[in-house]
Structure formats: structure tokens, C-alpha cells
Design a protein around this motif. Structure first.
Motif, mmCIF file in Angstrom:
data_model
loop_
_atom_site.group_PDB
_atom_site.id
_atom_site.type_symbol
_atom_site.label_atom_id
_atom_site.label_comp_id
_atom_site.label_asym_id
_atom_site.label_seq_id
_atom_site.Cartn_x
_atom_site.Cartn_y
_atom_site.Cartn_z
ATOM 1 N N GLU A 582 7.578 7.411 -0.619
ATOM 2 C CA GLU A 582 6.561 6.759 0.198
ATOM 3 C C GLU A 582 7.141 6.311 1.531
ATOM 4 O O GLU A 582 8.248 5.771 1.590
ATOM 5 C CB GLU A 582 5.970 5.533 -0.518
ATOM 6 N N GLU A 616 -6.256 -0.281 -1.748
ATOM 7 C CA GLU A 616 -6.178 1.140 -1.413
ATOM 8 C C GLU A 616 -7.156 1.410 -0.276
ATOM 9 O O GLU A 616 -8.297 0.947 -0.302
ATOM 10 C CB GLU A 616 -6.511 2.000 -2.627
ATOM 11 N N ARG A 623 -4.965 8.916 2.680
ATOM 12 C CA ARG A 623 -5.182 7.715 1.879
ATOM 13 C C ARG A 623 -3.837 7.057 1.584
ATOM 14 O O ARG A 623 -2.800 7.716 1.511
ATOM 15 C CB ARG A 623 -5.885 8.044 0.560
ATOM 16 N N GLY A 624 -3.886 5.748 1.392
ATOM 17 C CA GLY A 624 -2.673 5.017 1.062
ATOM 18 C C GLY A 624 -3.031 3.619 0.623
ATOM 19 O O GLY A 624 -4.153 3.350 0.167
ATOM 20 N N LEU A 641 2.161 5.093 2.361
ATOM 21 C CA LEU A 641 1.561 6.415 2.234
ATOM 22 C C LEU A 641 2.562 7.360 1.609
ATOM 23 O O LEU A 641 3.781 7.190 1.767
ATOM 24 C CB LEU A 641 1.164 6.992 3.591
ATOM 25 N N SER A 642 2.077 8.377 0.917
ATOM 26 C CA SER A 642 3.001 9.400 0.442
ATOM 27 C C SER A 642 3.680 10.017 1.667
ATOM 28 O O SER A 642 3.085 10.132 2.743
ATOM 29 C CB SER A 642 2.263 10.466 -0.370
ATOM 30 N N GLN A 645 2.050 12.407 4.169
ATOM 31 C CA GLN A 645 0.933 11.980 5.012
ATOM 32 C C GLN A 645 1.346 11.015 6.127
ATOM 33 O O GLN A 645 0.509 10.570 6.917
ATOM 34 C CB GLN A 645 -0.138 11.299 4.149
ATOM 35 N N ALA A 649 -0.673 9.767 9.908
ATOM 36 C CA ALA A 649 -1.073 8.365 10.008
ATOM 37 C C ALA A 649 -0.408 7.706 11.222
ATOM 38 O O ALA A 649 -1.047 6.930 11.941
ATOM 39 C CB ALA A 649 -0.705 7.626 8.732
#
Length: 821
Positions: A582, A616, A623-624, A641-642, A645, A649
């Protein structure tokens, strides 16, 4: 050869470190202690060490260990009958630049805090102490009369004899071929003798003191022990008539030290770049061996030496010596329990200060093994700071020569390693690099420390004053306080704790109450039985069975090991390092809500997203999670966030933030903002020997919380006892009353004219307009905070006392209204 089949402790390696371990374990009454040496005692590095005993180290507790060594070596001869050659002839260090002179003045201040006798002197006084010294170019010097020198091999033999006298078995000619283990715990060692005999010794405690061989030995058991040998050079002159006894002389600006020994003069070198050795392994037959001479490599040091001590130019060289010594990536040795294997302990990697360190290291580690905890904070040398990747041989080959050179380099604040960089990079690394990031390194991670302006040199220019990035940090700091700034915190450690019993496990480990609803963020500490602070973390409850522990990058391995060690075998709970999975961006500042409203469609209003909660969210096109917390004392969110991604972002946030004055900010400003807010920093302000109540963190401890079914909270009893007996010291925040002096850490604290402590951390508060520090001040029984603050305080900065304002509350936003806005 016949050896016992069972022992209480097996020590591997017969250098001064291993002999010290045997001596100190038996001193504590341990029986069935056996030391195994593959060849002969002292045959690796100990026999050719210079034997310098310098008591002043970089921290209070390392100085305490060095002073202990000096005292031990003084009394060993009377106890064992083996002469150690210990004599306190003092040391003299001379500076050739104003920057080095400033370093010496700060070191002298530090020595006074630690109770080490020290005197700053001028060139003439230095010449009087060392008549053979050429004082041309000398700016100042420091004299430590309690320093000295000793005979390294005899120290080891005296320790070995002392251990034997108390029942230890010390066996030469025996190699440990394997350390046995079962279900994550040491079971003993297998051995093989030079005579062909072999066997196994069952033991619950195995201590790796194998010196240059320690890394390879540890690797056999899956233990990361990053160290490697470098060549170390010195010459010994012919006998010099009438030389007399002299103090040890150090001229770090010329990479040299000088030692008088038996009427001869030794000149040793810690050159700017050392020579790594043994990259293909160290031969089994290596025993009292020397390495080939390299006159060309040593020649620049010798040439300067003949000018600095002209007597050398008039004297023949009796010995040119080159021998290997082991060095670590950060110039600090390794002590403590290996996080990978219970019962496996380490004392190795001494970076050419093994003689002065080993006495104290044996004292400290033996008590750690005996009691289950160290006698005082040893994080500076804790093996759990080591990273697994650092055992890579190419990495070590590039890094350890720099480590050798840094021993005598200027020890500037914020100094960053130059070699073997770029190993660990966050998903935002290239984005930040393109925008001017100047990176530092922590736990192998490349982290943006500050951002250069367009056209500005992207490099550090070190000094003890305002460095070349000062104005950049001031602008970043202003953005945090007045608009908004983005920090890349992806390197922070992330530990996922999950399972049916995750809540029960954390309820025992954490000082706070962990029985909270999903979405809650809890600031808490891991306490030991003495209510010392083992970790300072936030824990977010992601769901009924999943928690996320956030910890500093440098302490991840330590904290993960602590959780696993305190998870009962029967518990349905697992802790996993997910740091690399992350990315984390922190958007902090009074306009943080305005910036994020452009990229997050969910409401960020106080009533919908209160402080200390997680939700979330959608971020840009992905998404995160958004965590509403702050380490800078401002409104803000950390966005998780992963890693795949993170880039999109970042781009979305950077674009949305432009009209709101969003800036990029680095780790230097993260620290300057947190110290304005008096937020503690683990490893400096709070450690495992600092009581949580004396650290001012009692608000985070919930002794009344419902206990875990695995037992009451660790440290609860010590918290209740301290509340009953009262505090013996308190953490205060200090602001200098002059805007120019700079604080880093370890500066003496004076209360009504008397030294009472030292700063545990320091930085410049750009918003407050002065240097800020944190430190503990002793208090009398029942003394109120107002009484403490009524005293007059000063901070000694490089020998100059500067008046300071003290406070128990943060100077910046004491009510924390800005974080909760």
C-alpha cells in the motif's frame, strides 16, 4: 574430543565479544555455559585491534557501556591475574576546520551530560599535552583524561579466564556447523572438531559472536545479520628513544589516529573509502592472518601523518599491518534477539570499536538474556533494526567501505549515505523525483526529505548551521501551517493483524482499549512489564477480525517481532507485513479538506468524518481508505491505496490542489512540524526504558479497560504503581529565547544553572520562530508541573548556554483544535 550434550547457553566465537558473553553470563550465576571457537581465541580480529578505549559515544547508553568497559578492564587483572594493559592515558582529538571545531564543542557538551570528564582546549594546550604534534591549522581540541588504551588479546584472555573460574567451558578447535531449531525456536548446535569428532549440544540459548563469520553463520538459520569485513591499515614505527607516555591522538580531518605503545608509535587510518575484503567468503583456515600490504592505499594517510607528527618522518617503520575487521551498513554494532528465531542472540559487527564496546555489550546482553529485557534502551544497536535485504553481498560491498570512512568523517546532522542507494522505492518515487525531491534513506527506503526549487542543486551541503535546504523547508513548513502539503508516507510500516482472536491479542499488547468499532483509529503504545514504551503506533480497526498497525519504517521488524512474540500459540491470529502493498499520501493543512473534496466524493465534513476515524473512499479513479489522523498538528487525512493505484491518485490530487496552494513536503518538515506540536518520536523521546506516564502519554493508557482473555494488559501493573508512587521525571518541551541557535538532540538541559538532563530530540520550529527541543527533567516527589515551570531553564548549544522557555503543553495549538477543525 568429548563435549557435553546439553548446555544452558552456547556462545559461538572466541573473540573479545564471545569471551565477554561467557564472563558476564557466569557472573550472573549461569552454569552450563560453553563457548566454542573454531580455531584459537582472539584469532580473527581481536588479536590485531588497536585497543583504543574512548568512552564518549553517540548516545547516553552507548557511553554508559563504553565507560563500563573501561572500568571492567581496570579491575580484570586483579580478579584473574591476566594483565589487560589498560591504562588511562587520556585522548586528544584535534580539529582542522571550523565545522569540526563545532562538532567537538557539541561533543564536549554531550560529555558533560554523560558525566565524562572533558576539556576544550586551544592549539598551545594541545601541544603541551602532545609535544610531537604539529599545530599548524589546528582550530581547537578536546581532551578526555579518562580515555586510554589496552591490550586487546589479553583482555579477551582475561575475560575467558574469569568465565572459566566461574565454571564456563571454553573449547578451541571446534566449529559450529549448524544451529538447530524447531517451530521457530533454537534447539541447540551441531559441531565438528579439528580432530574429526562431531556432536550436538542441546540448548535454548545460542549467541552468535562469530565476528567476520557471523553473517554467513546467521544466514544458515534464516537470520539477517548484515555485516562485512574491510581491510584496516596501520603502521608501527621503530622504537623511539625517550618517547614517553602520550595520550591517544586523533586527527579525524586527516583520517588518522596515533597511539604510543612500548616506546613505539602507531599510526592507523580510517580512510574516506575503505577496501572490502572476503567477498567470496573467509577461509576456514584464517587464523592470526594478515592481509597483503597496500602501500599506495595507505600513502596519503602516511604523508599527512609525517607532517602532523614530524617525529614519524625521522623514524623507520617496523611494521606495516593490514587486517580485516567487520563493518555494518550504519556503523553501529548488533546486539539482541534475532526477530526470526527465538533463542538466537547476536553480538557482532563492531565497526572497529569492538574492544571498547565488548565489555559493556557482554554486560548488557547477558542481562537481557537473563531477565528477558535489556537493562536500558539499546535501540541504537538492536539487531531488529537490520533489514533482510542488507545481507545482499553487492550491497555490502558498496556500503561497508563508506561505513569505515564515516567513522572519522564530519558527523553532520542529516547526513545521508551515498552508496548502495535506491534499493527500496515507493510507488510515488519517480513522481517526486520529477518535482525536485532530494531523497534520504531510512531502513533502505528512499524518502523525499526536501524539495529543491527549479534550477537548484539537488544535493545536501552539510554543516552544523543552516544547510542549503533551509529556505526550502521553511516554505514547506509554511504550506503545512497556512495551506496544505502532501507527504509521501508509503515507507511507514504496515502490519495487518487478523484472525478470530486479533482483538484479544491486541487488547493485551496495546496500552489503549482496542475494543472499538470498525473504522476507529486508536493511538496507543506497546508497553513492556515496566511500562516502558516498546512501540508508538496507531491501530485502525478495519473490520471485526482485521486491524492495521502503523509504525515507523525503522521499527517495523522490531514491532512485528513483538506482536508475534506476544501472540499465544493457541490464538487464532496472524501478523503480516504489508508495507510494500500500500502507498500512503498524507494531505495536511488548513485547506486539506478543500483539496480532497475535489477528488473524494464522500463528505469530509466534521460531522460525517470525525477525527480518529477511517472510511473507505473513492480517490480519483480508484478506491482506497482515508484515515483522519495527523502527525503535524493540522487538519488532514492519510490516504491508503494499493500500490498500483498510487500514481493516478497522486496526479489527481496534485491537479486538484494547485488552486489551493498545495505543496509537496518532505520528512524534514514532518519532523519540524511534529516537534512544534510536541509529538513524541520513538527511539529518541520515548524508548523501552521510558515510563509511559513520565513521557506524558498517560492519556493513551486505559488501565480500566476490560482485559483480554489472554491476560491483563502488559505493563498495567507498572502504570498503576507509578500513578501511586508519583513521577520522578517529566517530559518538557523547550523553545529557545534566541532565534539563531539550532538544536538537534543531546544538548544539555540546565535547570537553575545545573545540568539535569539532555534533549532527546530537537529541530527548528519555523512557525514558532526558534529551535524547539524535547527532554526529560527530574522532579521531586509531589512536585507540581507549575513548580517545575517556575524554574529558569537553559539549553547548552556547543558550549554556550541559551535561555529557554519550558512547557508541559505543546507550544503549538495546545488544545489540538486545528487537527479537529
Amino acid at each position: 574430543m568429548t563435549l557435553p550434550t546439553k548446555a544452558r547457553a552456547v556462545i559461538i566465537g572466541g573473540g573479545v565479544s564471545g569471551c565477554s558473553m561467557a564472563y558476564h553470563l557466569t557472573e550472573l550465576g549461569w552454569d552450563e555455559v560453553i563457548l566454542l571457537e573454531r580455531r584459537q581465541l582472539t584469532c580473527g580480529t581481536t588479536w590485531h585491534a588497536a585497543g583504543l578505549i574512548g568512552q564518549l559515544r553517540a548516545s547516553l547508553n552507548l557511553t554508559r557501556l563504553a565507560k563500563y568497559s573501561a572500568d571492567l578492564y581496570q579491575r580484570l587483572e586483579a580478579e584473574t591475574g591476566v594483565a589487560t594493559g589498560m591504562r588511562q592515558n587520556g585522548s586528544l582529538s584535534v580539529s582542522l576546520t571550523e565545522e569540526r571545531a563545532e562538532e567537538f564543542r557539541r561533543q564536549a557538551s554531550l560529555a558533560r551530560v554523560f558525566g565524562v570528564a572533558v576539556e576544550e582546549i586551544g592549539p598551545a594546550e594541545a601541544k603541551a599535552l602532545y609535544p610531537h604534534l604539529e599545530t599548524k591549522g589546528v582550530v581547537n581540541a578536546v581532551h578526555l583524561p579518562g580515555d586510554g588504551q589496552a591490550d586487546p588479546a589479553n583482555i579477551a584472555l582475561a575475560l575467558a579466564k574469569g568465565a572459566r573460574m566461574r565454571g564456563a567451558q571454553i573449547v578451541e578447535g571446534v566449529k559450529v556447523t549448524a544451529v538447530g531449531h524447531d517451530r521457530g525456536r533454537v534447539t541447540g548446535v551441531s559441531w565438528e572438531g579439528l580432530d574429526g569428532a562431531s556432536g550436538h549440544i542441546a540448548a535454548d540459548v545460542v549467541i552468535n559472536c562469530a565476528g567476520m563469520w557471523a553473517r554467513e553463520l546467521a544466514a544458515q538459520s534464516g537470520v539477517a545479520l548484515p555485516l562485512h569485513a574491510c581491510e584496516h591499515f596501520y603502521i608501527v614505527s621503530e622504537a623511539i628513544e625517550g618517547l614517553g607516555r602520550l595520550p591517544v591522538l586523533r586527527v579525524p580531518d586527516e583520517c588518522a589516529y596515533y597511539k604510543e605503545d612500548a616506546g613505539k608509535l602507531m599510526l592507523g587510518a580510517f580512510e574516506p573509502r575503505g577496501k572490502p575484503w572476503g567477498m567470496d567468503g573467509i577461509a576456514e583456515t584464517f587464523c592470526f592472518d594478515q592481509l597483503p600490504e597496500d602501500i599506495d592505499h595507505f600513502a596519503p594517510i602516511l604523508e599527512m601523518g609525517c607532517e602532523r607528527v614530524p617525529l614519524l618522518a625521522e623514524t623507520g617503520i617496523h611494521t606495516f599491518f593490514n587486517g580485516p575487521e567487520s563493518f555494518t551498513p550504519d556503523d553501529r554494532y548488533y546486539l539482541g534477539p534475532a526477530p526470526e528465531l527465538e533463542g538466537y542472540w547476536v553480538a557482532a559487527g563492531y565497526n572497529s570499536i569492538g574492544i571498547v564496546s565488548s565489555g559493556g555489550a557482554g554486560y548488557a546482553l547477558s542481562r537481557w538474556i537473563d531477565k528477558g529485557h535489556p537493562p536500558f534502551d539499546l535501540w541504537d544497536v538492536d539487531i531488529r533494526r537490520a533489514q533482510s535485504f542488507q545481507t545482499n553481498r553487492r550491497y555490502l560491498r558498496e556500503r561497508v567501505p563508506e561505513s569505515l570512512g564515516l567513522l572519522y568523517a564530519d558527523h553532520f546532522p542529516y547526513r545521508q549515505p551515498e552508496t548502495a542507494r535506491g534499493v527500496r522505492r515507493t510507488p510515488l518515487h519517480e513522481h517526486l523525483k520529477a518535482r525536485g525531491a532530494v531523497f534520504g534513506e531510512t531502513a533502505g527506503w528512499e524518502r523525499a526529505n526536501w524539495f529543491a526549487a527549479e534550477g537548484q542543486e539537488r544535493a545536501y551541503r552539510y554543516s552544523w548551521g543552516r544547510q542549503n535546504w533551509w529556505a526550502n523547508a521553511e516554505a514547506e513548513h509554511r504550506a503545512v501551517r497556512e495551506a496544505a502539503a502532501l507527504f509521501d508516507l508509503s515507507s511507514f510500516g504496515k502490519i495487518r493483524v487478523e484472525g478470530r482472536d486479533a482483538e484479544e491479542v491486541l487488547q493485551r499488547i496495546c496500552g489503549a482499549d482496542m475494543r472499538v468499532a470498525p473504522g476507529r483509529i486508536v493511538y496507543t503504545q506497546f508497553l513492556n512489564d515496566r511500562a516502558g514504551i516498546e512501540a508508538d503506533v496507531t491501530v485502525t480497526r478495519l473490520s471485526e477480525r482485521v486491524f492495521l498497525v502503523i509504525t515507523p519504517a525503522a521499527t517495523l521488524r522490531r514491532d512485528l517481532a513483538w506482536i508475534r512474540r506476544h501472540t499465544p500459540e493457541e490464538a487464532h491470529c496472524v501478523a503480516t507485513d504489508i508495507t510494500a502493498g500500500e502507498a500512503v499520501m498524507a494531505i495536511m493543512g488548513p485547506k486539506a479538506r478543500d483539496v480532497l473534496a475535489e477528488v473524494i466524493p464522500q463528505s469530509l465534513a466534521n460531522e460525517d468524518f470525525p477525527f480518529g476515524t477511517m472510511q473507505e473512499v473513492e480517490i480519483g479513479h480508484g478506491r482506497g481508505r482515508a484515515h483522519r489522523v495527523s502527525y503535524v498538528g493540522e487538519l488532514g487525512w492519510e490516504l491508503y491505496l494499493s500500490s498500483d493505484q498510487a500514481a493516478q491518485a497522486f496526479e489527481a490530487i496534485a491537479e486538484a490542489g494547485r488552486p489551493h496552494g498545495l505543496a509537496l513536503a518532505g520528512m524534514h518538515v514532518l519532523d519540524s512540524c511534529r516537534i512544534e506540536k510536541a509529538f513524541r518520536h520513538w527511539g529518541h523521546d520515548i524508548t523501552d526504558e521510558d515510563h509511559v506516564l513520565e513521557a506524558g502519554l498517560g492519556f493513551a493508557v486505559k488501565t480500566e479497560a476490560e482485559p483480554s482473555r489472554f491476560g491483563e494488559k502488559i505493563g498495567r501493573g507498572a502504570v498503576l504503581a507509578k500513578r501511586q508512587e508519583g513521577l520522578s521525571r517529566r517530559m518538557l518541551q523547550f523553545r529557545l529565547n534566541e532565534p539563531e541557535p539550532l538544536l538537534y538532540h543531546n544538548e544539555p538541559i540546565l535547570r537553575d544553572g545545573e545540568i539535569v538532563g539532555h534533549l532527546t530530540s530537537g529541530n527548528y520550529g519555523h512557525h514558532l520562530g526558534a529551535a524547539i527541543g524535547l527532554g526529560y527533567v527530574p522532579c521531586a516527589a509531589g512536585e507540581k508541573g507549575a513548580e517545575m515551570l517556575a524554574s529558569a531553564y537553559e539549553i547548552e548549544v556547543a558550549g554556550v548556554r541559551v535561555s529557554a522557555e519550558a512547557s508541559l503543553k505543546p507550544f503549538y495549538d495546545p488544545s489540538s483544535a486545528r487537527m479537529r477543525a
